[in-house]
Scaffold this motif. Structure first.
Motif, PDB file in Angstrom:
ATOM      1  N   UNK A  71     -16.742 -59.099   0.603  1.00 16.44           N
ATOM      2  CA  UNK A  71     -16.379 -59.943   1.691  1.00 16.44           C
ATOM      3  C   UNK A  71     -14.683 -61.178   0.349  1.00 16.44           C
ATOM      4  N   UNK A  72     -13.775 -61.438   0.705  1.00 19.87           N
ATOM      5  CA  UNK A  72     -13.002 -62.251   0.254  1.00 19.87           C
ATOM      6  C   UNK A  72     -12.294 -62.930   0.620  1.00 19.87           C
ATOM      7  N   UNK A  73     -11.352 -63.944   0.059  1.00 17.81           N
ATOM      8  CA  UNK A  73     -10.592 -65.118   1.084  1.00 17.81           C
ATOM      9  C   UNK A  73      -9.650 -65.479   0.540  1.00 17.81           C
ATOM     10  N   UNK A  74      -8.679 -66.339   2.259  1.00 15.49           N
ATOM     11  CA  UNK A  74      -6.897 -66.240   2.187  1.00 15.49           C
ATOM     12  C   UNK A  74      -6.612 -67.432   3.228  1.00 15.49           C
ATOM     13  N   UNK A  75      -5.513 -67.844   2.243  1.00 15.43           N
ATOM     14  CA  UNK A  75      -5.106 -68.557   3.105  1.00 15.43           C
ATOM     15  C   UNK A  75      -3.465 -68.885   2.964  1.00 15.43           C
ATOM     16  N   UNK A  76      -2.273 -69.501   3.744  1.00 16.79           N
ATOM     17  CA  UNK A  76      -1.397 -69.713   3.782  1.00 16.79           C
ATOM     18  C   UNK A  76      -0.782 -71.094   2.801  1.00 16.79           C
ATOM     19  N   UNK A  77      -0.165 -70.285   1.897  1.00 21.30           N
ATOM     20  CA  UNK A  77      -0.315 -71.174   0.704  1.00 21.30           C
ATOM     21  C   UNK A  77       1.591 -71.644   0.606  1.00 21.30           C
ATOM     22  N   UNK A  78       2.953 -70.529   0.895  1.00 24.58           N
ATOM     23  CA  UNK A  78       3.555 -70.668   0.672  1.00 24.58           C
ATOM     24  C   UNK A  78       4.874 -70.349   2.329  1.00 24.58           C
ATOM     25  N   UNK A  79       5.778 -71.393   2.472  1.00 23.67           N
ATOM     26  CA  UNK A  79       6.615 -71.034   3.447  1.00 23.67           C
ATOM     27  C   UNK A  79       7.696 -70.695   2.623  1.00 23.67           C
ATOM     28  N   UNK A  80       8.555 -69.596   2.679  1.00 22.13           N
ATOM     29  CA  UNK A  80       9.807 -69.096   1.586  1.00 22.13           C
ATOM     30  C   UNK A  80      10.952 -70.014   2.819  1.00 22.13           C
ATOM     31  N   UNK A  81      11.805 -70.092   2.377  1.00 22.94           N
ATOM     32  CA  UNK A  81      12.994 -69.538   2.776  1.00 22.94           C
ATOM     33  C   UNK A  81      14.073 -69.397   2.113  1.00 22.94           C
ATOM     34  N   UNK A  82      14.477 -68.654   2.195  1.00 24.48           N
ATOM     35  CA  UNK A  82      14.442 -66.761   1.526  1.00 24.48           C
ATOM     36  C   UNK A  82      16.549 -67.398   1.784  1.00 24.48           C
ATOM     37  N   UNK A  87      -7.911 -56.085  -1.260  1.00 23.94           N
ATOM     38  CA  UNK A  87      -8.729 -55.928   0.540  1.00 23.94           C
ATOM     39  C   UNK A  87      -7.433 -57.169   1.421  1.00 23.94           C
ATOM     40  N   UNK A  88      -7.297 -58.298   1.459  1.00 25.28           N
ATOM     41  CA  UNK A  88      -6.250 -59.045   1.777  1.00 25.28           C
ATOM     42  C   UNK A  88      -4.739 -58.223   2.937  1.00 25.28           C
ATOM     43  N   UNK A  89      -4.873 -57.639   1.769  1.00 23.87           N
ATOM     44  CA  UNK A  89      -3.216 -56.635   2.187  1.00 23.87           C
ATOM     45  C   UNK A  89      -4.019 -54.953   2.861  1.00 23.87           C
ATOM     46  N   UNK A  90      -5.285 -54.528   2.523  1.00 17.60           N
ATOM     47  CA  UNK A  90      -5.905 -54.255   3.066  1.00 17.60           C
ATOM     48  C   UNK A  90      -6.219 -54.037   4.919  1.00 17.60           C
ATOM     49  N   UNK A  91      -6.835 -56.020   4.987  1.00 17.45           N
ATOM     50  CA  UNK A  91      -6.743 -56.166   6.207  1.00 17.45           C
ATOM     51  C   UNK A  91      -5.450 -56.189   6.962  1.00 17.45           C
ATOM     52  N   UNK A  92      -4.912 -56.992   7.021  1.00 18.67           N
ATOM     53  CA  UNK A  92      -3.477 -57.560   7.118  1.00 18.67           C
ATOM     54  C   UNK A  92      -2.983 -55.416   7.684  1.00 18.67           C
ATOM     55  N   UNK A  93      -2.967 -54.775   6.569  1.00 17.58           N
ATOM     56  CA  UNK A  93      -2.480 -53.399   7.083  1.00 17.58           C
ATOM     57  C   UNK A  93      -3.551 -53.143   8.505  1.00 17.58           C
ATOM     58  N   UNK A  94      -4.485 -53.440   8.148  1.00 17.22           N
ATOM     59  CA  UNK A  94      -5.484 -52.660   9.724  1.00 17.22           C
ATOM     60  C   UNK A  94      -5.263 -53.718  11.010  1.00 17.22           C
ATOM     61  N   UNK A 108      -9.435 -72.073   1.896  1.00 17.09           N
ATOM     62  CA  UNK A 108      -9.636 -70.272   2.468  1.00 17.09           C
ATOM     63  C   UNK A 108     -10.227 -70.144   3.512  1.00 17.09           C
ATOM     64  N   UNK A 109     -10.027 -69.082   4.049  1.00 16.55           N
ATOM     65  CA  UNK A 109     -11.099 -68.740   5.202  1.00 16.55           C
ATOM     66  C   UNK A 109     -11.972 -67.604   4.865  1.00 16.55           C
ATOM     67  N   UNK A 110     -12.858 -66.997   4.957  1.00 15.91           N
ATOM     68  CA  UNK A 110     -13.802 -65.937   4.374  1.00 15.91           C
ATOM     69  C   UNK A 110     -13.317 -64.446   5.189  1.00 15.91           C
ATOM     70  N   UNK A 111     -13.722 -63.893   5.054  1.00 14.98           N
ATOM     71  CA  UNK A 111     -13.397 -62.578   5.643  1.00 14.98           C
ATOM     72  C   UNK A 111     -14.433 -61.425   5.110  1.00 14.98           C
ATOM     73  N   UNK A 112     -14.724 -60.973   6.151  1.00 17.18           N
ATOM     74  CA  UNK A 112     -15.699 -59.490   5.907  1.00 17.18           C
ATOM     75  C   UNK A 112     -15.445 -58.001   4.819  1.00 17.18           C
TER      76      UNK A 112
END
Length: 126
Positions: free
Chosen positions: A1-12, A76-83, A122-126
């Motif tokens: 399990x891992x956790x993540x959350x939106x941290x920042x909004x960037x204006x490039x 793990x978060x990268x793999x989740x988003x790629x999936x 943060x949200x928890x992901x399996x």
């Protein structure tokens, strides 16, 4: 399990336009623009979006907006988003840049917020 959350909004903004972009966004959003001494390519837009770091970032690319997602396990978060359909574009230090379906960029970064904020939001992901 891992956790993540939106941290920042960037204006490039392209490097030559970054000062004008920071001045515009600070005035448009009614907040102060503060250079970040430790990271000179960022100008903080203090409290522009409550709960999120909001900043103008100098880039050598096209103007755009992107989100940073902080995680206690970047791989793990990268793999989740790629999936979910994202594709990895690049890596820089511990950070990963992904392109989401639709073409938007999202960066996965290590936890940068205070521990109590991350734990509470943060949200928890399996």
């Amino acid at each position: 399990m891992h956790r993540s959350r939106v941290y920042a909004l960037l204006i490039d903004a392209p490097e030559p336009e970054v000062d004008r972009a920071a001045a515009f966004w600070s005035a448009a959003l009614g907040v102060s623009a503060r250079p970040v001494p430790a990271e000179p390519h960022f100008t903080d837009l203090h409290e522009a979006v409550p709960g999120l770091v909001t900043a103008v970032q100098a880039v050598d690319d096209a103007p755009r907006f992107h989100l940073d997602i902080e995680s206690d396990d970047v791989a793990a978060e990268t793999a989740r988003l790629v999936a979910l359909g994202a594709t990895e574009v690049s890596r820089w230090l511990e950070c990963r840049t992904l392109r989401a379906p639709g073409g938007h960029l999202v960066c996965v970064v290590p936890v940068a917020s205070p521990p109590e904020v991350f734990t509470a939001q943060a949200r928890t992901w399996p």
